[in-house]
Design a protein around this motif. Sequence first.
Motif, PDB file in Angstrom:
ATOM      1  N   MET A 440       0.844  -1.186   0.000  1.00  0.00           N
ATOM      2  CA  MET A 440       0.000   0.000   0.000  1.00  0.00           C
ATOM      3  C   MET A 440       0.885   1.244   0.000  1.00  0.00           C
ATOM      4  O   MET A 440       1.914   1.285   0.661  1.00  0.00           O
ATOM      5  N   GLY A 441       0.487   2.230  -0.759  1.00  0.00           N
ATOM      6  CA  GLY A 441       1.260   3.453  -0.912  1.00  0.00           C
ATOM      7  C   GLY A 441       1.987   3.543  -2.234  1.00  0.00           C
ATOM      8  O   GLY A 441       2.465   4.623  -2.609  1.00  0.00           O
ATOM      9  N   PHE A 442       2.052   2.432  -2.971  1.00  0.00           N
ATOM     10  CA  PHE A 442       2.761   2.414  -4.248  1.00  0.00           C
ATOM     11  C   PHE A 442       2.230   3.486  -5.201  1.00  0.00           C
ATOM     12  O   PHE A 442       2.995   4.239  -5.810  1.00  0.00           O
ATOM     13  N   GLY A 443       0.931   3.573  -5.346  1.00  0.00           N
ATOM     14  CA  GLY A 443       0.351   4.555  -6.264  1.00  0.00           C
ATOM     15  C   GLY A 443       0.313   5.954  -5.679  1.00  0.00           C
ATOM     16  O   GLY A 443       0.453   6.942  -6.409  1.00  0.00           O
ATOM     17  N   VAL A 444       0.114   6.044  -4.353  1.00  0.00           N
ATOM     18  CA  VAL A 444       0.083   7.349  -3.690  1.00  0.00           C
ATOM     19  C   VAL A 444       1.358   8.122  -4.003  1.00  0.00           C
ATOM     20  O   VAL A 444       1.337   9.305  -4.358  1.00  0.00           O
ATOM     21  N   ALA A 445       2.496   7.442  -3.876  1.00  0.00           N
ATOM     22  CA  ALA A 445       3.793   8.081  -4.116  1.00  0.00           C
ATOM     23  C   ALA A 445       4.257   7.937  -5.555  1.00  0.00           C
ATOM     24  O   ALA A 445       4.857   8.847  -6.124  1.00  0.00           O
ATOM     25  N   GLY A 466      -7.231   3.783   2.885  1.00  0.00           N
ATOM     26  CA  GLY A 466      -6.216   3.271   3.800  1.00  0.00           C
ATOM     27  C   GLY A 466      -4.810   3.589   3.341  1.00  0.00           C
ATOM     28  O   GLY A 466      -3.961   4.014   4.134  1.00  0.00           O
ATOM     29  N   ALA A 467      -4.541   3.389   2.058  1.00  0.00           N
ATOM     30  CA  ALA A 467      -3.203   3.646   1.526  1.00  0.00           C
ATOM     31  C   ALA A 467      -2.868   5.132   1.557  1.00  0.00           C
ATOM     32  O   ALA A 467      -1.737   5.511   1.881  1.00  0.00           O
ATOM     33  N   PHE A 468      -3.835   5.975   1.218  1.00  0.00           N
ATOM     34  CA  PHE A 468      -3.535   7.405   1.201  1.00  0.00           C
ATOM     35  C   PHE A 468      -3.204   7.912   2.601  1.00  0.00           C
ATOM     36  O   PHE A 468      -2.278   8.711   2.776  1.00  0.00           O
ATOM     37  N   SER A 473       1.902  12.306   3.379  1.00  0.00           N
ATOM     38  CA  SER A 473       2.997  13.273   3.287  1.00  0.00           C
ATOM     39  C   SER A 473       3.315  13.647   1.846  1.00  0.00           C
ATOM     40  O   SER A 473       3.978  14.667   1.603  1.00  0.00           O
ATOM     41  N   VAL A 474       2.851  12.863   0.889  1.00  0.00           N
ATOM     42  CA  VAL A 474       3.107  13.195  -0.516  1.00  0.00           C
ATOM     43  C   VAL A 474       2.494  14.534  -0.905  1.00  0.00           C
ATOM     44  O   VAL A 474       2.943  15.168  -1.871  1.00  0.00           O
ATOM     45  N   LEU A 475       1.463  14.963  -0.174  1.00  0.00           N
ATOM     46  CA  LEU A 475       0.859  16.259  -0.473  1.00  0.00           C
ATOM     47  C   LEU A 475       1.902  17.363  -0.372  1.00  0.00           C
ATOM     48  O   LEU A 475       1.993  18.237  -1.242  1.00  0.00           O
ATOM     49  N   GLY A 476       2.697  17.306   0.686  1.00  0.00           N
ATOM     50  CA  GLY A 476       3.730  18.315   0.853  1.00  0.00           C
ATOM     51  C   GLY A 476       4.779  18.256  -0.238  1.00  0.00           C
ATOM     52  O   GLY A 476       5.227  19.298  -0.750  1.00  0.00           O
ATOM     53  N   THR A 477       5.190  17.060  -0.630  1.00  0.00           N
ATOM     54  CA  THR A 477       6.196  16.925  -1.689  1.00  0.00           C
ATOM     55  C   THR A 477       5.681  17.486  -3.005  1.00  0.00           C
ATOM     56  O   THR A 477       6.411  18.166  -3.741  1.00  0.00           O
ATOM     57  N   ALA A 478       4.421  17.209  -3.329  1.00  0.00           N
ATOM     58  CA  ALA A 478       3.847  17.715  -4.573  1.00  0.00           C
ATOM     59  C   ALA A 478       3.839  19.234  -4.613  1.00  0.00           C
ATOM     60  O   ALA A 478       4.114  19.858  -5.652  1.00  0.00           O
TER      61      ALA A 478
END
Length: 599
Positions: A440-445, A466-468, A473-478
């Motif tokens: 989980m998280g593969f697509g989020v990041a 659940g994965a998101f 934290s990817v929101l901040g990176t984007a």
Amino acid sequence: MTKNVLNGGQVIVDYLIREGVPHVFGLCGHGNIQFIDALFERHDDIKTISVHHETVAGFMADVYYRVSGQPTATFTSCGPGSTNLPISLANAYLDSVPFLAVTGNIPTSQFNRGAFQELYRQYQADFPSTVRTMCKRVFQPTRGDMVPLAIRQAWKTMVTGRPGPVVLDVPFDIFKEAAAEETPRPEEWNSNISCRCGADPGGVTKAVDMLLAAERPVILVGQGVRYGGASAELVQLAERLQIPVASSASGLGAISSEHPLALGLVARNGLYQANHAARQADVLLALGVRFDDRTSSSWLPGYSFTIPPTRLIHVDIDPDEIARNYPVALGLMADVRTFLRQVLTELDRCDNLAGLAATRARWLKAIDGYRKQWNDHVAPGFTDDASPINPQRAAYEIDRVMPDDAILVSDIGIHHNWLLQYCKPKRPDSLIGSMGFGPMGFGVAGVLGAKLAAPDRPCVAVVGDGAFFMHASVLGTAVEYDIPVVWVVWNNYAYASIRGLQRGYLGGRELATDFKHPKTGAPYNPDFAAMARSAGVEGVSVDRPADLAEAVRAGIATGRPYLIDANIAADKNPGGAGVWELPNTGISAPVIGGRYGAG
């Protein structure tokens, strides 16, 4: 005269630049500040993306390669920093995706002294032991002059044969220690190595003879076709011999879903025309396929495949995969693109192809009948206007507004199964997912890596709630790096794929799979759209199917990071023509058709 000697960190960075690496992804720590300093010196030549969790860096590097074909690198620090990386390492390893993980370690002078963040109790500075099962190899130079050899051998290991990630574990002092006057030149080493090996000529002739003699042939394609750049040759062969093409989950997009010979997904939740054709085939040509349990309906005969009596031709760059799960009539170790070109050349010498179309017509007509049965079976889900949104309708709405050049990155969860069934990828990189390790998280990041690899193409991730929440934290990176991606959060207030197993196999005894408010018992999740806005990302909420497609279209059009919180129903899991067995627990039932050859 004083020599101009590069230190270990400078050699690694310079080598990455020579290999054409445009970005590195990672997170700082005391164990890698000297490497970051080397990156700072060359910031005009290689861009550094700082993330907020090390696993995110690995997922970004993974998907960057899947889109661009260019391996990149990650950087992490000693102890917990690098220990956050193995999930993404294992994912890339099982999906045959290369990236170079540069991991920091403690100084060599402190080995086996229990220094801060040293893994030492069984063996000194022993981070390598934690990842040896999750990558092709670990290199650990312990002197500066070992770095040039280590970096070029690490890169060679990563990209030759069956690709996969490699770890370069570098003690703190070695980043700064004198290493070499000059970095190894890729054009003298790795750039001149070709791994496009062909099959033996006799095997090619035998394969062609088997295909020409077959009455019900099927081609099955996996990731080896997509990332091996063999799609054009695949289509040529399929059209020339009029052979239908089924796809594992990893192979979807190798042939356009709109091609008349494309059968779609063969799997436990596979389409009826794909499963029913593949299990009736008298000859099955498998190209770059692992025959995992999901593709093969837990290897139970008569659901995905019936091998034997189906005669299997299995072609793979990795001989260990051939005859791992099924006996072969012919196994050929070869690069699939080279093999397909060999077959096409062999066909040029054949003079008995004139009547082939007529011979195949009956088989293809039968398959058209299976396709109609499937289409009739699933048709109601495409027009269901219910709220929460019918998941089949959600997959359809997302897919129909994706531009032809868009990249859809799926995370792991129940939504992934819906997307595999109802999205229609047109290109090898139209639909990207994790098929082996399944983190989980593969697509989020990963969608961030996709966008950096293809900045002019729309990039959308469909991710479970659940994965998101795991990797928000990817929101901040984007925002920090202005990476305009769209996240569709498939919000069903549960780990719904596992809840489905509890309902289907455990008599509905549900625990630890629902997200509920402690006082009311109502479904609970954070307001993901508000969470996105708090990070500077535009966020909207959608609970009607008619609004979902428009929200995706609007998100792409903004040219900025964008999140859609979509309220999706979770009362059913997608069914298909195959099955899945959980030993000592049960076997699922197909929703259409039955077991072929069962009488």
